[in-house]
Design an enzyme around this catalytic site. Structure first.
Site, PDB file in Angstrom:
ATOM      1  CD  GLN A  74      23.497 -95.140  13.140  1.00  0.00           C
ATOM      2  OE1 GLN A  74      23.847 -93.944  12.688  1.00  0.00           O
ATOM      3  NE2 GLN A  74      22.457 -95.249  13.958  1.00  0.00           N
ATOM      4  N   GLY A  76      14.561 -93.542   7.508  1.00  0.00           N
ATOM      5  CA  GLY A  76      14.384 -92.119   7.355  1.00  0.00           C
ATOM      6  C   GLY A  76      14.774 -91.011   8.439  1.00  0.00           C
ATOM      7  CG  HIS A  77      14.667 -92.037  12.912  1.00  0.00           C
ATOM      8  ND1 HIS A  77      15.320 -91.660  14.092  1.00  0.00           N
ATOM      9  CD2 HIS A  77      14.428 -93.420  12.734  1.00  0.00           C
ATOM     10  CE1 HIS A  77      15.349 -93.057  14.432  1.00  0.00           C
ATOM     11  NE2 HIS A  77      15.087 -93.945  13.669  1.00  0.00           N
ATOM     12  CB  CYS A  88      23.948 -97.294  35.021  1.00  0.00           C
ATOM     13  SG  CYS A  88      25.130 -98.058  36.188  1.00  0.00           S
TER      14      CYS A  88
END
Lengths: 384, 279
Positions: free
Chosen positions: A179, A200-201, A325
């Site tokens: 990050q 990479g993404h 949830c």
């Protein structure tokens, strides 16, 4: 309906420049970089250029310290499993309670095989308990893996300070930088960091490629065996188009760092302030002084995150939640639980994460829609 | 991303009967903030004892809100005795099904209904501990809730149990106990299946069961040989049948009658059964 994408810590848009740079390797330049003939062998130099681009973004002194992998998770596995198993004696494995599963997974894998594992606490702001770290690193050589920045809250850990402590007692320090890389400036060659994972993404390259920085002199046992590629650290014919894409994405990220830390940060701040002032009973999760410029994690009292998220989704707004949830488990995010976020708020957290592709209109869209959703769900709640 | 049905999406986005009933006859609240979902249900009865008004407030995800909305729609117009028959499965079915990790939302609906009816009948506030022992302390799930979850939802694993009533979804300390309870209940269910003959049956149920056994256990074998069998009459323990096709006039049909037809019926319906052939 226009898509307002504010979930960039989950994944990012592929940069057009990156896509264009990859195309030749999906069309004409499809040779194997290990081939002896010119057609294949000519491709190798593009991999080496990419290696230099990645090294430049993180400040590695030698491009050979970069090993390409298939993703951030593989990088973390290689660093932790491969790092621990290459050490002379089984190390004491130290990590934190707020790591991504791609770090806690291999740490627990080692624990199951007899390694001693310690998971450090964080405080209510999500900051690391460095006192306990000091106590733990003294107890024998460690392999310490602590994330640079948290994916859910954006909280930045003091990696230099952590690395120094680890080194002082002879340990190896890995940081999950998935990050942080491309969002904050860094220079690993001048920092006490032995290994750093990146993906990479998360920085506008495609999914399916990552890298691990391994400081010269640090040994890792490869996870993928059977080939000489990546200097024996990761066998398998190189994923040339994606490696080229990652290289260019790193170069672009370096150029965008100033924008990320000024314009993107200003948008994040405006979004955050706007939400806090228009939605009573909302609070920031995480230390806002030590935080990535693009991330905010906000809890809304007495309402539930999945419901907020689905109503945002109806309006084309893409965000994410630490609610139980939404994940299908019954417990909310391990990060928010480790921070002891109060019961009124822990199920109602939403993460907004921006990128250089966001605009002021995106911020406006969230600020227009979110207060209506919060009001609507509070009308339904028995606790208001 | 959840694969919610259109009906769940519709009830989540436009929930019916949201709010509070003024001077309710019964009200019940289950769940809590810490558990991640909670539901408050209120109802009013008309002069014939039917639910004339039902409203809810829910803290929870899309399927919790949809389950609450569905519940109110299902109980309006019913007597309390009729409403009591509604299971969590009925709520889930009304919504066209729920993802398995979300079944506990329908259980919350069923429990809120129970709590509100209890409140109407006793004037007291319902709590789980009234008729159960807490097994899962993270989510306060009692043995009674676990038993109901297992019996209503054909639960066979602890994972399914957690999805249904949350038990075991927190620290996991109760999982060995859950495994033991699950085994006990599934053994009981298995044993109940083994001896249907001990259950008192009406004549109609008995005839249905006999037809069912013939269909399931006798007919397929006869048909393989080109024959068939017709049930003519059931007179207390005397079952009269007629052979058809290849079976009628077959030299060994008497053996078939005793060793197959009668044996199966004795095994599955009653030891007392005697099968007679009608020519």
């Amino acid at each position: 309906m226009k898509t307002v994408y504010v979930d960039n810590n989950a994944t990012t848009q592929l940069a057009d420049e990156v896509r264009d740079a990859m195309i030749p390797f999906l069309t004409d330049l499809w040779g194997n970089p290990s081939s002896m003939h010119t057609f294949g062998g000519q491709v190798k130099k593009y991999i080496e250029t990419a290696r230099e681009q990645v090294a430049a973004l993180i400040g590695a002194s030698d491009p050979q310290e970069i090993t390409f992998t298939s993703c951030g998770s593989e990088s973390n596995n290689l660093a932790i499993r491969g790092g621990a198993e290459a050490m002379d004696k089984p190390p004491h494995v130290i990590t934190s309670k707020v790591e991504h599963a791609a770090v806690s997974g291999p740490c627990h894998y080692l624990e199951d095989r007899g390694f001693r594992l310690t998971k450090l606490d964080v405080d209510a702001l999500g900051d690391l308990d460095t006192g306990t770290l000091l106590h733990e690193v003294k107890a024998g050589k460690s392999l310490t893996s602590i994330m640079w920045a948290n994916n859910e809250t954006g909280v930045i850990f003091p990696v230099s300070q952590i690395g120094e402590l680890v080194h002082e007692y002879g340990g190896i320090f890995h940081t999950d930088g998935v990050q942080a890389v491309g969002k904050i400036p860094m220079n690993v060659s001048e920092m006490p960091i032995d290994m750093l994972s990146l993906s990479g993404h998360k920085l506008h390259a495609p999914k399916g490629v990552g890298a691990l920085y391994i400081r010269r002199g640090i040994k890792v046992k490869p996870l993928v065996l059977g080939g000489h590629q990546e200097r024996g650290r990761r066998a398998g014919t190189e994923n040339v188009p994606y490696i080229v894409g990652l290289g260019l994405a790193c170069e672009l990220a370096g150029k965008n760092l100033a924008d990320e830390n000024s314009r993107v940060k200003a948008m994040r701040d405006r979004l955050e302030k706007g939400i806090l002032s228009s939605c009573p009973g909302s609070r920031i999760n995480g230390d806002s002084l030590h935080r990535l410029p693009n991330t905010t994690n906000i809890s809304f009292d007495f309402i539930e995150g999945e419901a907020i998220l689905l109503m945002l989704d109806d309006r084309g707004i893409c965000a994410s939640t630490g609610s139980a949830c939404a994940s299908g488990s019954l417990e909310p995010s391990h990060v928010l639980r480790a921070m002891n976020v109060p019961g009124t708020a822990v199920h109602g957290s939403i993460r907004f994460s921006l990128s250089t592709y966001n605009t002021e209109e995106d911020v406006d869209a969230v600020l227009t829609e979110l207060p209506k959703i919060v009001t609507r769900l509070r009308e339904l709640s028995p606790f208001v | 991303m959840w694969d919610y049905t259109d009906k769940v999406n519709e009830h989540f986005r436009n929930p019916h009967n949201v709010g509070k009933v003024e001077n309710p006859d019964g009200e019940g609240q289950v769940g809590s903030l810490a558990c991640g979902d909670a539901l408050k249900l209120m109802f009013k009865l008309d002069k014939d004892g039917r639910i004339s008004e039902a409203k809810f407030q829910t803290f929870g995800c899309a399927s919790a809100i949809a389950s609450s909305s569905a519940l109110t729609e299902m109980i309006i117009g019913k007597t309390l005795e009729e409403a009591e028959q509604i299971t969590n499965k009925d709520i889930a079915n009304y919504l066209g099904g729920l993802p398995k990790q979300k079944v506990h939302c329908s259980v919350m609906g069923r429990e809120a209904l129970e709590a509100a009816i209890y409140n109407y009948r006793t004037g007291k506030t319902w709590s789980k501990e009234i008729d159960g022992e807490v097994i899962c302390h993270c989510f306060g799930t009692t043995d009674k809730e676990i038993e109901e979850a297992v019996r209503t939802n054909d639960v066979t694993t602890v994972e399914d149990l957690t999805n249904t009533c949350k038990a075991g979804g927190g620290c996991g300390n109760c999982i060995p106990e859950l495994e033991a309870i699950l085994k006990r209940i599934t053994d009981e269910i298995e044993a109940e299946k083994q001896k249907p003959l001990h259950k008192p049956m009406t004549n109609l149920q008995r005839i249905h069961l006999i037809e069912d056994v013939i269909d399931r256990e006798v007919r397929p074998a006869l048909r393989q040989d080109g024959g068939d069998l017709e049930l003519i009459d059931v007179d207390s323990n005397i079952v009269k049948v007629r052979f058809r096709g290849a079976c009628s006039g077959c030299a060994v049909s008497t053996i078939t009658l005793k060793d197959v037809v009668e044996a199966r019926l004795k095994e599955n319906v009653s030891e007392e059964i005697v099968v007679e052939e009608v020519k």
